[in-house]
Design a protein around this motif. Structure first.
Motif, short mmCIF file in Angstrom:
data_model
loop_
_atom_site.label_atom_id
_atom_site.label_comp_id
_atom_site.label_asym_id
_atom_site.label_seq_id
_atom_site.Cartn_x
_atom_site.Cartn_y
_atom_site.Cartn_z
N TYR A 250 0.84 -1.20 0.00
CA TYR A 250 0.00 0.00 0.00
C TYR A 250 0.88 1.26 0.00
CZ TYR A 250 -3.13 3.62 1.76
OH TYR A 250 -3.83 4.79 1.91
N TRP A 251 1.88 1.27 0.87
CA TRP A 251 2.80 2.42 0.93
C TRP A 251 3.58 2.55 -0.37
CZ3 TRP A 251 8.19 2.53 0.73
CH2 TRP A 251 8.78 3.77 1.03
N GLU A 252 4.07 1.42 -0.86
CA GLU A 252 4.90 1.44 -2.07
C GLU A 252 4.12 1.94 -3.29
OE1 GLU A 252 6.10 -2.41 -4.01
OE2 GLU A 252 8.05 -1.83 -3.20
N SER A 253 2.87 1.49 -3.44
CA SER A 253 2.10 1.90 -4.62
C SER A 253 1.71 3.37 -4.55
CB SER A 253 0.85 1.02 -4.78
OG SER A 253 0.08 1.00 -3.61
N ASN A 254 1.50 3.91 -3.35
CA ASN A 254 1.28 5.35 -3.23
C ASN A 254 2.54 6.12 -3.62
OD1 ASN A 254 -1.34 6.64 -1.80
ND2 ASN A 254 -1.11 4.52 -1.13
N MET A 255 3.70 5.64 -3.15
CA MET A 255 4.95 6.32 -3.47
C MET A 255 5.24 6.28 -4.98
SD MET A 255 6.10 7.59 -0.64
CE MET A 255 4.40 7.82 -0.11
N GLU A 256 4.82 5.22 -5.65
CA GLU A 256 5.04 5.11 -7.10
C GLU A 256 4.27 6.16 -7.89
OE1 GLU A 256 6.04 0.31 -7.29
OE2 GLU A 256 4.01 1.03 -7.73
N LEU A 257 3.20 6.70 -7.30
CA LEU A 257 2.41 7.72 -7.99
C LEU A 257 3.19 9.01 -8.19
CD1 LEU A 257 -1.00 7.33 -6.11
CD2 LEU A 257 -0.43 6.46 -8.39
N ILE A 258 4.23 9.22 -7.35
CA ILE A 258 4.96 10.49 -7.43
C ILE A 258 6.33 10.32 -8.09
CG2 ILE A 258 3.79 11.79 -5.62
CD1 ILE A 258 5.70 10.72 -3.60
N ASP A 259 6.54 9.16 -8.72
CA ASP A 259 7.76 9.00 -9.52
C ASP A 259 7.75 10.01 -10.66
OD1 ASP A 259 8.72 6.96 -7.99
OD2 ASP A 259 8.04 5.34 -9.32
N LEU A 260 8.94 10.35 -11.14
CA LEU A 260 9.06 11.33 -12.23
C LEU A 260 8.23 10.89 -13.43
CD1 LEU A 260 10.45 13.97 -12.98
CD2 LEU A 260 12.34 12.63 -13.92
#
Length: 424
Positions: A250-260
């Protein structure tokens, strides 16, 4: 008689126990995701983007937030006179049991709903995955193969395949063997828990296995249909698909949303993600604020620093506060000069001033090391953390805590504070 080509049945009753305190009071599909959405918005948006305008949402565990969010389906254009979205709670009282006891049992209890629309095909969906898929393309695959059942599948690393139902197919993608979570998998083609059934095949299987305790698609329905020779095919999907059933994913997929260049793009015009939006003012970022690589929801006020984080709607980050690599959900407040590292803070929490969350050494969680890991600090909705406390990694907090709950003002790494009435 009403006739629909395909209707969808969306299973959204899951308790989501692997998300710990995040799902203490709400169903997993209702958990916030990506700042302004909820997890269920993704399969619902897929339905309307695919031309599926009749969706039954099967709810069970803590359904209030979910029901309120869906309403009559207006955000997804599912407020229809014929079809649209329907909330389907369990109601069968046979053998004094009212609850859905398995994925297939939940669908079986709603036979009358499906019969009302007399569909040619039924699409079965889970409510707890993040992905974009055109179900119309999957239906065309189903028809072209004259299939009785089509299972959406995705290649996964072989070392992870034992967590899934896996299929072995021939060169035409016809399924020769299906194994549910095999200890030694012979294939890495995993079931996504998305099925298209020809209606008469589904109806016959559900009725035949209606007395099966905890009747489930992967364990019972698919093996039964395969055993009697039904034509079952694998529709291979190679896009982004994430099971957000654990805190880490859950944390990882949220963080992936803000990748460049995000692997999962929320901004595509041709495949929009719809959600219920409150009428709230725009976000405000003060002159002293520092923000980089962040999603920030409407109505949020940022006075401190936000780095590499997903901030929901109506959040306040106080002056001097620093939020890094974190998820702060709707309506929460981070006090002045407080530091949050790798925090997952649920809705409507109040974190006091001069606190430190997620700093220091790591240690495994003493009660649930399988849930509270990845060095995250997890705080359940409506929780209160007082001023001047330090909270270590792999910790969980739920409820209105006071300074008395923190010996010497510290919650050490791996420890929890779960107030009465909440669960870990």
């Amino acid at each position: 008689m009403i006739k629909k080509e395909m209707i969808a049945m969306l299973l959204a009753g899951g308790q989501g126990s692997r998300l710990g305190v995040l799902t203490a009071n709400i169903a997993k599909p209702a958990v916030s995701f990506g700042g302004k959405y909820r997890i269920i918005d993704f399969p619902l948006s897929n339905c309307i983007n695919s031309g599926v305008d009749t969706v039954g949402v099967l709810t069970q565990y803590q359904p209030l937030t979910l029901n309120t969010h869906i309403g009559i389906g207006i955000p997804w254009d599912l407020d229809r006179n014929i079809g649209g979205v329907s909330i389907l709670p369990p109601y069968e009282k046979k053998n004094s049991s009212e609850w859905y006891s398995g994925t297939a049992n939940a669908i079986y209890q709603n036979l009358k709903y499906m019969e009302y629309y007399n569909p040619e095909y039924v699409l079965i969906l889970g409510g707890d995955h993040i992905y974009k898929i055109d179900y119309e393309v999957m239906l065309e695959f189903h028809k072209s193969n004259k299939a009785d059942i089509t299972i959406a599948t995705i290649p996964v690393p072989m070392e992870e395949a034992s967590r899934f139902g896996v299929v072995i197919t021939d060169e035409k993608k016809k399924i020769l063997e299906f194994e549910e979570k095999p200890p030694k998998p012979r294939s890495n083609l995993a079931s996504m828990g998305i099925y298209i059934f020809t209606w008469k095949v589904l109806k016959e299987a559900l009725i035949t296995l209606s007395e099966q305790p905890g009747c489930d698609f992967g364990k019972h329905i698919i093996p039964y249909c395969h055993g009697k020779g039904d034509r079952i095919f694998a529709f291979e999907y190679n896009g982004y698909w994430k099971d957000v059933g654990t805190l880490g994913s859950y944390w990882e997929s949220n963080m992936e949303l803000i990748d460049l260049i995000p692997e999962f793009n929320l901004y595509e015009e041709f495949w929009r993600i719809y959600t219920k939006s409150e009428v709230i003012p725009p976000q405000y970022i003060s002159g002293e604020a520092v923000v980089d690589r962040a999603l920030i929801g409407e109505g949020s006020e940022i006075y401190g620093e936000v780095h590499n984080s997903v901030i929901g709607c109506g959040v306040t980050i106080g002056p001097g506060a620093v939020v890094r690599d974190s998820i702060i959900m709707n309506g929460s407040v981070i006090g002045e000069r407080t530091i949050v590292e790798k925090g997952v803070i649920a809705e409507n929490c109040v974190i006091g001033s001069d606190c430190e969350l997620g700093l220091g050494d790591s240690a495994p969680n003493t009660a649930r090391p399988d849930i509270y890991c990845f060095d995250l600090v997890t705080i359940g909705e409506d929780s209160v953390v007082p001023d001047n406390v330090k909270i270590g990694k792999n910790t969980a907090i739920s409820g209105g805590t006071t300074l008395d709950d923190y010996p010497s003002g510290v919650l050490r790494a791996g420890e929890n504070i779960i107030k009465a009435g909440d669960r870990s």
